[in-house]
Enzyme design. Structure first.
Site, PDB file in Angstrom:
ATOM      1  N   THR A 131       0.829  -1.208   0.000  1.00 61.59           N
ATOM      2  CA  THR A 131       0.000   0.000   0.000  1.00 61.59           C
ATOM      3  C   THR A 131       0.863   1.258   0.000  1.00 61.59           C
ATOM      4  O   THR A 131       2.066   1.202   0.248  1.00 61.59           O
ATOM      5  CB  THR A 131      -0.892   0.018   1.255  1.00 61.59           C
ATOM      6  OG1 THR A 131      -0.058   0.032   2.422  1.00 61.59           O
ATOM      7  CG2 THR A 131      -1.792  -1.208   1.297  1.00 61.59           C
ATOM      8  N   ASP A 132       0.231   2.415  -0.265  1.00 62.83           N
ATOM      9  CA  ASP A 132       0.937   3.688  -0.116  1.00 62.83           C
ATOM     10  C   ASP A 132       0.092   4.644   0.723  1.00 62.83           C
ATOM     11  O   ASP A 132      -0.977   4.277   1.203  1.00 62.83           O
ATOM     12  CB  ASP A 132       1.334   4.260  -1.485  1.00 62.83           C
ATOM     13  CG  ASP A 132       0.147   4.737  -2.317  1.00 62.83           C
ATOM     14  OD1 ASP A 132      -0.879   5.160  -1.747  1.00 62.83           O
ATOM     15  OD2 ASP A 132       0.245   4.690  -3.537  1.00 62.83           O
ATOM     16  N   TYR A 133       0.599   5.850   0.927  1.00 59.19           N
ATOM     17  CA  TYR A 133      -0.037   6.780   1.881  1.00 59.19           C
ATOM     18  C   TYR A 133      -1.455   7.182   1.476  1.00 59.19           C
ATOM     19  O   TYR A 133      -2.186   7.734   2.296  1.00 59.19           O
ATOM     20  CB  TYR A 133       0.847   8.031   2.058  1.00 59.19           C
ATOM     21  CG  TYR A 133       0.650   9.056   0.977  1.00 59.19           C
ATOM     22  CD1 TYR A 133       1.191   8.874  -0.280  1.00 59.19           C
ATOM     23  CD2 TYR A 133      -0.119  10.201   1.198  1.00 59.19           C
ATOM     24  CE1 TYR A 133       1.007   9.793  -1.275  1.00 59.19           C
ATOM     25  CE2 TYR A 133      -0.319  11.130   0.196  1.00 59.19           C
ATOM     26  CZ  TYR A 133       0.253  10.916  -1.041  1.00 59.19           C
ATOM     27  OH  TYR A 133       0.050  11.826  -2.037  1.00 59.19           O
ATOM     28  N   THR A 134      -1.840   6.911   0.233  1.00 59.97           N
ATOM     29  CA  THR A 134      -3.219   7.239  -0.173  1.00 59.97           C
ATOM     30  C   THR A 134      -4.187   6.142   0.289  1.00 59.97           C
ATOM     31  O   THR A 134      -5.392   6.260   0.078  1.00 59.97           O
ATOM     32  CB  THR A 134      -3.321   7.408  -1.696  1.00 59.97           C
ATOM     33  OG1 THR A 134      -3.069   6.148  -2.334  1.00 59.97           O
ATOM     34  CG2 THR A 134      -2.317   8.423  -2.220  1.00 59.97           C
TER      35      THR A 134
END
Lengths: 137, 137, 137, 137
Positions: free
Chosen positions: D15-18
């Site tokens: 995953t990423d920060y979004t």
């Protein structure tokens, strides 16, 4: 002793130009195993939100003993080695599925339990306690 | 004390769904810094092949103090803390470029020197020795 | 033509067991370049929140022409090739810094502008328009 | 139609920060599926070395339709869409295990077969041909 065994395969993405698994990827493998274990215990994101807690990694110690290689079939073995009021420590190691005595990498990972204001808070009574106490998972 | 300072930016790829940098990526940052330092000292792949040696990571200890976040501009500070016959240990930390007193993560990484048969061998006399002895880099 | 040139180094983390850069990492390099460009134009997270928009990647097309290798010093060259009401398309390529005619990989990446309810919305008037129109960056 | 179905779980690393899966990771998922398929067909590294061939990715086209999220249980569905003398093209897509009509991402990946001098060479007669011709896998 309650242990959780998590299988994984090494893919191209995991390797580096030296032909073996890139060292930081072992931390990913250990975390996949912890995540899968906690999902199985119902300690998922919904539970964390309900409890108004979240987890952060405080420290990690890794020993790289033998390299994992392309297409290896491996197992991560995990147990809770220390359960304090506001933190939990996991002892984990990676072994070859077909030669379980061959340990490739060991890790000790300490995780803190924080509340919504990022302050340490008590880990709620949950199945981790039973696991730590040696009750059946 | 000879230190090497390596700048880096946090990009989306480095973060996870909790909004901060994913923990295994700090090991990548520390390795980029060591690689860049060794390249600058001429200890590159060509040199390693000439010396018939290569390096493997034996252990890593990480303390995660404060999270790095999207778009942060950071510095990795590295020094050689221990130089033995067949291994070298780096002490490294990550700090905010604009607040150098804010340390986000520390690492101790031990690297062994192997020969072409994967046996420990003496690290050749090289600029790492000067750095360790405090000579100008 | 307004182009943005972004330098990068290949580290061990980028390579795979075949000795070259792992293919998905090129997408990371292209995104680092877009992120750095947009940061330089002030189109950062604070601006996106102020505008109540965010960006999602709709599609990406990659051609892998020549491999990047360990320690390579590279440049990502980026330009806006298409600017529609609710999307922007970037054309990007990766070249060797010391042999700028040697293109390693090309990409076309289409990005949509969404509002807080995840519906396509107009990209606000911003410096990307000037860049697309050929005004000085 | 011969299809190969590969299951996978989304972990924090993906995953990423979004809050959703970082776009380049879909290329990893598609490659894991291809690798697992080829391993199952016996087209592993040992086979490639015996045939004195190796594979390189020539191009990839990705459409990102809906985001994958933390803890999602997914399937990659793969088929050989084009089999030429010196290349093979895979059509692949990612779907939710529990809602197989929900396609998250599609890919077309073209792979070339090279000999030991890095020149295109004929893909040896192998089980991929049977799969492409619709014979039982």
């Amino acid at each position: 002793m309650n242990e959780f065994i998590f299988p994984l395969r090494i893919y191209i993405e995991d390797t580096d130009y030296t032909g073996i698994v890139y060292h930081s990827n072992y931390l990913k493998f250990f975390e996949r195993a912890r995540s899968e274990w906690m999902l199985g215990l119902g300690l998922d994101l919904a539970w964390q939100r309900e409890q108004e807690i979240y987890f952060v990694i405080r420290s990690a110690t890794l020993e790289f003993l033998k390299p994992a290689r392309m297409s290896d079939q491996l197992q991560v073995v995990s147990r809770v080695s220390c359960l304090k009021r506001v933190s939990v420590t996991f002892e984990q190691y990676l072994r070859l599925s077909q030669a379980p005595d061959t340990v490739l990498c060991t890790a000790e990972v300490k995780i803190a339990c924080l509340d919504n204001t990022s302050r340490p808070t008590s880990l709620p009574q949950c199945k981790l306690h039973d696991i730590f106490m040696g009750e059946p998972a």
